[in-house]
Write a protein that holds these residues in place. Structure first.
Motif, PDB file in Angstrom:
ATOM      1  N   LYS A 146       8.877  48.739 -40.011  1.00 40.75           N
ATOM      2  CA  LYS A 146       9.828  49.270 -40.736  1.00 40.75           C
ATOM      3  C   LYS A 146      10.492  48.596 -41.869  1.00 40.75           C
ATOM      4  CE  LYS A 146      10.303  53.326 -37.704  1.00 40.75           C
ATOM      5  NZ  LYS A 146       9.776  54.390 -38.339  1.00 40.75           N
ATOM      6  N   VAL A 147      10.975  47.339 -41.309  1.00 37.60           N
ATOM      7  CA  VAL A 147      11.606  46.458 -42.339  1.00 37.60           C
ATOM      8  C   VAL A 147      11.020  45.884 -43.421  1.00 37.60           C
ATOM      9  CG1 VAL A 147      12.874  44.331 -42.294  1.00 37.60           C
ATOM     10  CG2 VAL A 147      13.192  45.711 -40.319  1.00 37.60           C
ATOM     11  N   TYR A 148       9.761  45.504 -43.080  1.00 34.22           N
ATOM     12  CA  TYR A 148       8.778  44.942 -44.074  1.00 34.22           C
ATOM     13  C   TYR A 148       8.065  46.376 -45.127  1.00 34.22           C
ATOM     14  CZ  TYR A 148       8.788  40.431 -42.342  1.00 34.22           C
ATOM     15  OH  TYR A 148       9.146  39.222 -41.864  1.00 34.22           O
ATOM     16  N   ALA A 149       8.042  47.535 -44.584  1.00 37.12           N
ATOM     17  CA  ALA A 149       7.685  48.624 -45.289  1.00 37.12           C
ATOM     18  C   ALA A 149       8.812  48.886 -46.256  1.00 37.12           C
ATOM     19  CB  ALA A 149       7.378  49.941 -44.597  1.00 37.12           C
ATOM     20  N   GLY A 150      10.157  48.675 -45.935  1.00 37.21           N
ATOM     21  CA  GLY A 150      11.059  48.956 -46.645  1.00 37.21           C
ATOM     22  C   GLY A 150      11.287  47.764 -47.929  1.00 37.21           C
ATOM     23  N   ILE A 151      11.013  46.720 -47.375  1.00 41.14           N
ATOM     24  CA  ILE A 151      10.824  45.446 -48.454  1.00 41.14           C
ATOM     25  C   ILE A 151       9.749  45.705 -49.635  1.00 41.14           C
ATOM     26  CG2 ILE A 151      10.470  43.144 -48.642  1.00 41.14           C
ATOM     27  CD1 ILE A 151      11.852  42.621 -46.027  1.00 41.14           C
ATOM     28  N   ALA A 152       8.664  46.333 -49.106  1.00 43.77           N
ATOM     29  CA  ALA A 152       7.657  46.569 -50.162  1.00 43.77           C
ATOM     30  C   ALA A 152       7.993  47.441 -51.147  1.00 43.77           C
ATOM     31  CB  ALA A 152       6.482  46.983 -49.443  1.00 43.77           C
ATOM     32  N   VAL A 153       8.977  48.673 -50.561  1.00 40.39           N
ATOM     33  CA  VAL A 153       9.459  49.459 -51.617  1.00 40.39           C
ATOM     34  C   VAL A 153      10.381  48.963 -52.611  1.00 40.39           C
ATOM     35  CG1 VAL A 153      10.651  51.710 -52.058  1.00 40.39           C
ATOM     36  CG2 VAL A 153       8.873  51.338 -50.073  1.00 40.39           C
ATOM     37  N   THR A 154      11.190  47.993 -51.835  1.00 44.16           N
ATOM     38  CA  THR A 154      12.390  47.268 -52.850  1.00 44.16           C
ATOM     39  C   THR A 154      11.534  46.355 -53.904  1.00 44.16           C
ATOM     40  OG1 THR A 154      13.840  47.367 -50.699  1.00 44.16           O
ATOM     41  CG2 THR A 154      14.290  45.797 -52.690  1.00 44.16           C
ATOM     42  N   VAL A 155      10.505  45.628 -53.557  1.00 43.67           N
ATOM     43  CA  VAL A 155       9.810  44.806 -54.318  1.00 43.67           C
ATOM     44  C   VAL A 155       9.264  45.610 -55.360  1.00 43.67           C
ATOM     45  CG1 VAL A 155       7.936  43.217 -54.497  1.00 43.67           C
ATOM     46  CG2 VAL A 155       9.534  42.897 -52.563  1.00 43.67           C
ATOM     47  N   PHE A 156       8.534  46.691 -55.061  1.00 43.34           N
ATOM     48  CA  PHE A 156       7.962  47.579 -56.172  1.00 43.34           C
ATOM     49  C   PHE A 156       9.146  48.015 -56.938  1.00 43.34           C
ATOM     50  CE2 PHE A 156       7.530  52.056 -57.303  1.00 43.34           C
ATOM     51  CZ  PHE A 156       6.561  51.946 -58.299  1.00 43.34           C
ATOM     52  N   THR A 157      10.219  48.611 -56.681  1.00 41.01           N
ATOM     53  CA  THR A 157      11.302  49.044 -57.365  1.00 41.01           C
ATOM     54  C   THR A 157      12.015  47.686 -58.383  1.00 41.01           C
ATOM     55  OG1 THR A 157      11.945  50.621 -55.832  1.00 41.01           O
ATOM     56  CG2 THR A 157      13.391  50.288 -57.367  1.00 41.01           C
ATOM     57  N   PHE A 158      11.857  46.613 -57.809  1.00 41.36           N
ATOM     58  CA  PHE A 158      12.832  45.568 -58.490  1.00 41.36           C
ATOM     59  C   PHE A 158      11.523  45.168 -59.685  1.00 41.36           C
ATOM     60  CE2 PHE A 158      13.062  40.984 -59.151  1.00 41.36           C
ATOM     61  CZ  PHE A 158      14.237  41.136 -59.722  1.00 41.36           C
ATOM     62  N   VAL A 159      10.336  44.949 -59.111  1.00 39.92           N
ATOM     63  CA  VAL A 159       9.133  44.503 -60.434  1.00 39.92           C
ATOM     64  C   VAL A 159       9.360  45.677 -61.388  1.00 39.92           C
ATOM     65  CG1 VAL A 159       6.594  44.212 -60.745  1.00 39.92           C
ATOM     66  CG2 VAL A 159       8.121  43.131 -58.749  1.00 39.92           C
ATOM     67  N   GLN A 160       9.233  47.060 -61.091  1.00 40.78           N
ATOM     68  CA  GLN A 160       9.102  47.972 -61.846  1.00 40.78           C
ATOM     69  C   GLN A 160      10.239  47.864 -62.944  1.00 40.78           C
ATOM     70  OE1 GLN A 160      11.173  51.148 -61.722  1.00 40.78           O
ATOM     71  NE2 GLN A 160       9.910  51.940 -63.644  1.00 40.78           N
ATOM     72  N   MET A 161      11.309  47.449 -62.243  1.00 45.87           N
ATOM     73  CA  MET A 161      12.583  47.543 -63.166  1.00 45.87           C
ATOM     74  C   MET A 161      12.799  46.429 -64.413  1.00 45.87           C
ATOM     75  SD  MET A 161      16.089  48.750 -61.047  1.00 45.87           S
ATOM     76  CE  MET A 161      16.051  47.225 -60.282  1.00 45.87           C
ATOM     77  N   VAL A 162      12.072  45.171 -63.661  1.00 45.60           N
ATOM     78  CA  VAL A 162      12.100  44.230 -64.818  1.00 45.60           C
ATOM     79  C   VAL A 162      10.971  44.307 -65.890  1.00 45.60           C
ATOM     80  CG1 VAL A 162      11.467  41.620 -64.713  1.00 45.60           C
ATOM     81  CG2 VAL A 162      13.037  42.455 -63.193  1.00 45.60           C
ATOM     82  N   SER A 163       9.926  44.999 -65.292  1.00 46.43           N
ATOM     83  CA  SER A 163       8.809  45.102 -66.296  1.00 46.43           C
ATOM     84  C   SER A 163       9.364  46.213 -67.218  1.00 46.43           C
ATOM     85  CB  SER A 163       7.450  45.179 -65.831  1.00 46.43           C
ATOM     86  OG  SER A 163       7.595  46.492 -65.051  1.00 46.43           O
ATOM     87  N   SER A 164       9.874  47.042 -66.820  1.00 45.34           N
ATOM     88  CA  SER A 164      10.249  48.164 -67.825  1.00 45.34           C
ATOM     89  C   SER A 164      11.250  47.637 -69.030  1.00 45.34           C
ATOM     90  CB  SER A 164      10.796  49.346 -67.124  1.00 45.34           C
ATOM     91  OG  SER A 164      12.231  48.882 -66.601  1.00 45.34           O
ATOM     92  N   PHE A 165      11.728  46.599 -68.869  1.00 48.40           N
ATOM     93  CA  PHE A 165      12.506  45.719 -69.831  1.00 48.40           C
ATOM     94  C   PHE A 165      11.782  44.704 -70.511  1.00 48.40           C
ATOM     95  CE2 PHE A 165      16.231  46.935 -67.045  1.00 48.40           C
ATOM     96  CZ  PHE A 165      16.955  47.755 -67.937  1.00 48.40           C
ATOM     97  N   LEU A 166      10.902  44.022 -69.913  1.00 50.63           N
ATOM     98  CA  LEU A 166      10.074  43.125 -70.713  1.00 50.63           C
ATOM     99  C   LEU A 166       8.906  43.238 -71.283  1.00 50.63           C
ATOM    100  CD1 LEU A 166      10.282  40.279 -67.890  1.00 50.63           C
ATOM    101  CD2 LEU A 166      11.534  40.264 -69.660  1.00 50.63           C
TER     102      LEU A 166
END
Length: 107
Positions: free
Chosen positions: A20-40
């Motif tokens: 469950k921890v790594y599954a949550g980290i996967a969602v966090t990574v997805f959200t972080f990459v999505q936020m950065v790329s929505s600016f770049l």
């Protein structure tokens, strides 16, 4: 599409055997990459102003991420998570910009 990915990414990661921890980290990574790329990606759009190139590119990146997610095992989950974040992060600003392009007056 964004809400579908956010909702189903963690259960899919758990079904692949991740905790469950790594599954949550996967969602966090997805959200972080999505936020950065929505600016770049809009910044890069100013340098290369062919919108159809960027729309097709972001769509293909997202499609590759979905295909990898469906057939992923282990490390491919992280690659597909990053690809999905880049693709959806690029498509979000386009969904807002295209509406403004089609509006001919200020009201």
């Amino acid at each position: 599409m964004y809400y579908s990915i956010v909702t189903w990414l963690a259960p899919m990661a758990e079904a692949m055997g991740l905790s469950k921890v790594y599954a949550g980290i996967a969602v966090t990574v997805f959200t972080f990459v999505q936020m950065v790329s929505s600016f770049l990606i809009p910044i890069a759009l100013n340098g290369y102003n062919r919108r159809h190139f960027w729309l097709i590119g972001c769509s293909l990146i997202m499609l590759m991420g979905l295909i990898l997610l469906i057939f992923s095992h282990g490390i491919n989950l992280w690659v597909s998570t990053v690809l999905l974040g880049i693709g959806l992060g690029g498509l979000l600003p386009f969904s807002m910009m295209l509406r403004l392009d089609e509006n001919f007056n200020a009201s």
